[in-house]
Design a protein around this motif. Structure first.
Motif, PDB file in Angstrom:
ATOM      1  N   ALA A 160       0.994   4.043  -2.982  1.00 39.96           N
ATOM      2  CA  ALA A 160       0.805   5.485  -2.755  1.00 39.96           C
ATOM      3  C   ALA A 160       1.983   6.283  -3.316  1.00 39.96           C
ATOM      4  O   ALA A 160       1.800   7.381  -3.877  1.00 39.96           O
ATOM      5  N   THR A 161       3.194   5.751  -3.197  1.00 43.27           N
ATOM      6  CA  THR A 161       4.361   6.430  -3.757  1.00 43.27           C
ATOM      7  C   THR A 161       4.279   6.496  -5.280  1.00 43.27           C
ATOM      8  O   THR A 161       4.560   7.538  -5.884  1.00 43.27           O
ATOM      9  N   ARG A 202       0.829  -1.212   0.000  1.00 41.30           N
ATOM     10  CA  ARG A 202       0.000   0.000   0.000  1.00 41.30           C
ATOM     11  C   ARG A 202       0.861   1.259   0.000  1.00 41.30           C
ATOM     12  O   ARG A 202       0.563   2.233  -0.702  1.00 41.30           O
ATOM     13  N   ARG A 216      -4.094   6.468 -10.364  1.00 48.71           N
ATOM     14  CA  ARG A 216      -4.748   5.555  -9.424  1.00 48.71           C
ATOM     15  C   ARG A 216      -4.799   4.135  -9.979  1.00 48.71           C
ATOM     16  O   ARG A 216      -4.605   3.162  -9.246  1.00 48.71           O
ATOM     17  N   GLU A 270      -0.077  -2.477  -6.488  1.00 50.65           N
ATOM     18  CA  GLU A 270      -0.462  -3.049  -5.198  1.00 50.65           C
ATOM     19  C   GLU A 270      -0.963  -4.481  -5.351  1.00 50.65           C
ATOM     20  O   GLU A 270      -0.570  -5.377  -4.592  1.00 50.65           O
ATOM     21  N   ALA A 273      -1.290   2.707  -9.627  1.00 47.41           N
ATOM     22  CA  ALA A 273      -1.010   2.360  -8.231  1.00 47.41           C
ATOM     23  C   ALA A 273      -1.742   1.082  -7.822  1.00 47.41           C
ATOM     24  O   ALA A 273      -1.173   0.223  -7.130  1.00 47.41           O
TER      25      ALA A 273
END
Length: 319
Positions: free
Chosen positions: A138-139, A134, A153, A160, A156
């Motif tokens: 976010a990074t 997570r 998004r 993940e 990301a």
């Protein structure tokens, strides 16, 4: 008819009962003592974890929220203390079954006792690895937003979920389950997905890739409000997004507006200069002193009409 065999069988049965009763009493005493010890350990461990601040750490790491989703109490110290309590109680119960010589039950309980540490290790791996995945997602999202990538998004989430899939496969292998087929299938699927993305990016996004790379060089060599000339325009550099550069330009009519230019077009046609002055062929008119009204301005002639921007540029007012 001899009754000696009957007497021998009865004697053997009575001897077995006589030898079983002490073992039963010892096993019951062992269970009682083990239960008391387990209760004391649970109470002491919960008291220690409460004063150590484990609940706050669990809330920060998201473990308390995970317990809520499972329908359990969100108290992390209570959960850990109960887990240790049942593990100790199971150990004492296994020892009591061994005293009673219940071989099948002992083998089953031993298998559970050997499985519990592996299950705890797998759960901790998934939990801590999920937190790391997570954080990495976010990074990646923040880096993608910094270069104005609209699908940050989605990118990301992809990172993940791929990391979580690897963690789940490793956790399953820790449980002693063969994951050869699962690992091979997932590797083939991931390789196919990467090849599809690479081909689509290589053949369908060449211009976008060039603009993104050009934007990197523009951000390194240009600063806001830097004066420059772009084609038939003079103006100032404003900002650079993922694929476009925004300029504040003045046309031949003296009007100031914002202009969005693809990064590659900007690098090909930009000319750095000093202070922005009038374009060639236009006259510079001194304004009236401050506080005095000036003469009415004449409408612009057709020769000084607004010049269209170079190909590939986008006017901010039209956008």
């Amino acid at each position: 008819m001899s009754i000696q065999p009957v007497i021998d069988s009865l004697s053997k049965t009575l001897l077995e009962i006589a030898s079983f009763v002490p073992r039963l009493i010892n096993s019951l005493l062992l269970l009682a003592i083990g239960y008391v010890i387990s209760l004391l350990v649970r109470w002491g461990l919960r008291f220690f974890l409460d004063h150590l601040g484990v609940q706050q750490l669990g809330e920060r790491l998201g473990f308390a929220a995970f317990l809520r989703r499972l329908g359990l109490s969100p108290s992390v110290p209570r959960f850990l203390a109960n887990a240790v309590f049942f593990f100790l109680l199971l150990s004492f119960f296994t020892s009591a079954a061994r005293l009673l010589e219940f071989i099948s039950l002992v083998d089953f309980l031993d298998a559970i006792l050997h499985f519990v540490p592996r299950a705890i290790s797998a759960a901790l791996l998934v939990l801590l690895g999920g937190l790391g995945a997570r954080f990495l997602a976010a990074t990646v999202a923040a880096l993608a937003r910094s270069v104005n990538i609209g699908y940050s998004r989605l990118l990301a989430s992809l990172v993940e979920y791929v990391l979580l899939a690897f963690l789940v496969i490793i956790a399953i292998s820790l449980l002693g389950i063969d994951t050869t087929v699962l690992t091979t299938s997932f590797t083939i699927l991931l390789a196919a997905l990467g090849l599809a993305i690479a081909l689509s990016f290589g053949f369908g996004s060449q211009e976008a890739a060039r603009n993104i790379i050009a934007g990197y060089y523009i951000r390194r060599h240009f600063s806001p409000a830097q004066e420059l000339r772009f084609g038939r325009y003079r103006g100032r550099f404003q900002a650079t997004s993922g694929m476009y550069t925004t300029l504040e330009v003045s046309d031949e009519a003296g009007q100031t507006r914002l202009l969005s230019v693809p990064n590659t077009v900007f690098l090909r046609q930009i000319i750095l200069g000093g202070p922005a002055g009038p374009m060639p062929g236009t006259a510079e008119v001194d304004g009236p002193p401050e506080g005095e009204p000036g003469p009415p301005s004449a409408p612009p002639s057709p020769s000084s009409a607004e010049t269209p921007p170079p190909p590939g540029t986008v006017d901010e007012h039209e956008r």
